[in-house]
Design an enzyme around this catalytic site. Structure first.
Site, PDB file in Angstrom:
ATOM      1  CB  VAL A  96      -0.937   0.012   1.215  1.00 53.29           C
ATOM      2  CG1 VAL A  96      -1.801   1.264   1.211  1.00 53.29           C
ATOM      3  CG2 VAL A  96      -1.818  -1.237   1.222  1.00 53.29           C
ATOM      4  CB  CYS A  97       0.896   4.360  -0.191  1.00 50.58           C
ATOM      5  SG  CYS A  97       1.411   6.062  -0.529  1.00 50.58           S
ATOM      6  CD  GLN A  98       7.468   4.715   2.980  1.00 49.96           C
ATOM      7  OE1 GLN A  98       6.750   4.619   3.977  1.00 49.96           O
ATOM      8  NE2 GLN A  98       8.662   5.280   3.038  1.00 49.96           N
ATOM      9  N   GLY A 112       3.889  -0.310  -0.993  1.00 47.45           N
ATOM     10  CA  GLY A 112       3.991  -0.927  -2.310  1.00 47.45           C
ATOM     11  C   GLY A 112       5.406  -0.895  -2.840  1.00 47.45           C
ATOM     12  CG  LEU A 133      -3.898  -1.491  -3.039  1.00 48.80           C
ATOM     13  CD1 LEU A 133      -4.793  -1.505  -1.810  1.00 48.80           C
ATOM     14  CD2 LEU A 133      -4.688  -1.810  -4.289  1.00 48.80           C
TER      15      LEU A 133
END
Length: 338
Positions: free
Chosen positions: A133-135, A137, A155
């Site tokens: 998720v975000c960072q 990821g 994501l």
């Protein structure tokens, strides 16, 4: 001293909304039952759901707390995945503290993430699917570039930060992160929240709080969801200084995921070594991770990449009704094909 319920000059509706929010005491409680199953050096590994189901490991950002993924019973990403037949694991990062300001990206990726993946593999006798998720990821991409993975979902993940309109990258290029960390130690969570809010000041300021009066007569679930979001947005942990500087330099100054040059303990991180199936989700109006920055992933991995774009902004991928109507059913269907 002025109390939240006695705000001078506030409209009656706003005063009622503030009074209801002040009485709320459950906004920090988790929605989905979780069990801590093991500890790594810098995180706790939590399990949600039944241990006899296929495992999926969520790797979350170091910048915020993962409460956004379990915000409410109606909008919980974790519950949606559990209800979809998965045994969900979450690696919840520990705040580093001053003594751990020298933690490196390699410590998180080659240490904690690798240990969690190995633990889950031993517990289930099969490798977990990864969801970053975000960072988080980016951290998951680094792991997948160095170790074979069953599958990888990302994501709102920044991949190519050299694309037009990337506000964080433009901001980062003007900062000497080594000097910043040397002067301040671990960057504070409140400071990072202020930076993110400054990139979209109207939507995260007057526009957001202008709608607060609507909560005066809303049901309790709506008030609780609002307060959960508020506490999540402004209660981020401090960041390990060295890892923060490494990440900012590599991802936002050097664009190292696509340009090369990111090394972890002497091992080069190359996206073309990711040969597992990849599911990449992004938001059309994301002000933190522009669509072009996230969509670039499919051009750099060698595994089959499915890209899904949703309307809305950064947080919409986690809490919007559209995401729970379209994104997560599609992701669950995709995982069942693997």
């Amino acid at each position: 001293m002025t109390r939240p319920t006695d705000t001078p000059g506030a409209a009656p509706e706003l005063q009622r909304a503030l009074a209801r929010a002040a009485r709320l005491d459950g906004a920090n409680q988790p929605v989905t039952p979780a069990e801590p199953v093991t500890e790594t050096d810098n995180a706790t590994l939590y399990r949600y759901g039944h241990g006899d189901r296929p495992p999926l490991l969520i790797i979350y950002s170091l910048v915020n707390r993962p409460a956004i993924l379990d915000l409410s019973s109606q909008r919980s990403v974790v519950r949606r995945l559990v209800d979809g037949g998965l045994c969900v694991y979450l690696l919840a990062w520990h705040p580093p503290g001053a003594a751990r300001r020298y933690l490196r990206l390699a410590d998180y990726i080659l240490g904690d993430i690798a240990e969690a993946v190995a633990w889950i593999g031993n517990a289930h006798d099969q490798s977990p699917h990864l969801l970053g998720v975000c960072q988080g990821g980016v951290l998951a991409l680094c792991h997948a570039a160095l170790q074979p993975c069953r599958s990888l979902t990302t994501l709102a993940t920044p991949v190519d930060t050299g694309t037009d309109g990337d506000q964080l990258a433009a901001l980062a290029r003007a900062i000497d992160f080594d000097a910043l960390v040397q002067a301040t130690g671990n960057p504070s969570g409140q400071g990072m929240a202020a930076v993110f809010a400054s990139l979209k000041p109207f939507a995260l300021g007057p526009q957001r709080y202008g709608g607060l009066t609507a909560l005066a007569d809303a049901d309790a679930a709506a008030v609780e969801a609002f307060m959960r979001m508020e506490r999540w947005m402004y209660d981020g942990p401090d960041l390990a200084g060295q890892a923060f500087a490494e990440f900012a330099r590599a991802i936002y100054q050097d664009n190292a995921l696509v340009e090369g040059g990111l090394m972890l303990d002497g091992q080069p991180v190359r996206l073309d070594r990711i040969g597992c199936p990849v599911f990449n989700a992004l938001a059309e109006d994301d002000h933190l991770v522009p669509p072009a920055a996230a969509a670039a992933l499919e051009r750099h991995v060698t595994g089959r990449c499915t890209t899904t774009t949703l309307p809305g902004g950064h947080l919409g991928l986690f809490i919007s009704a559209e995401a729970h109507r379209r994104l997560y059913p599609a992701l669950l269907d995709w995982l069942q094909t693997l």
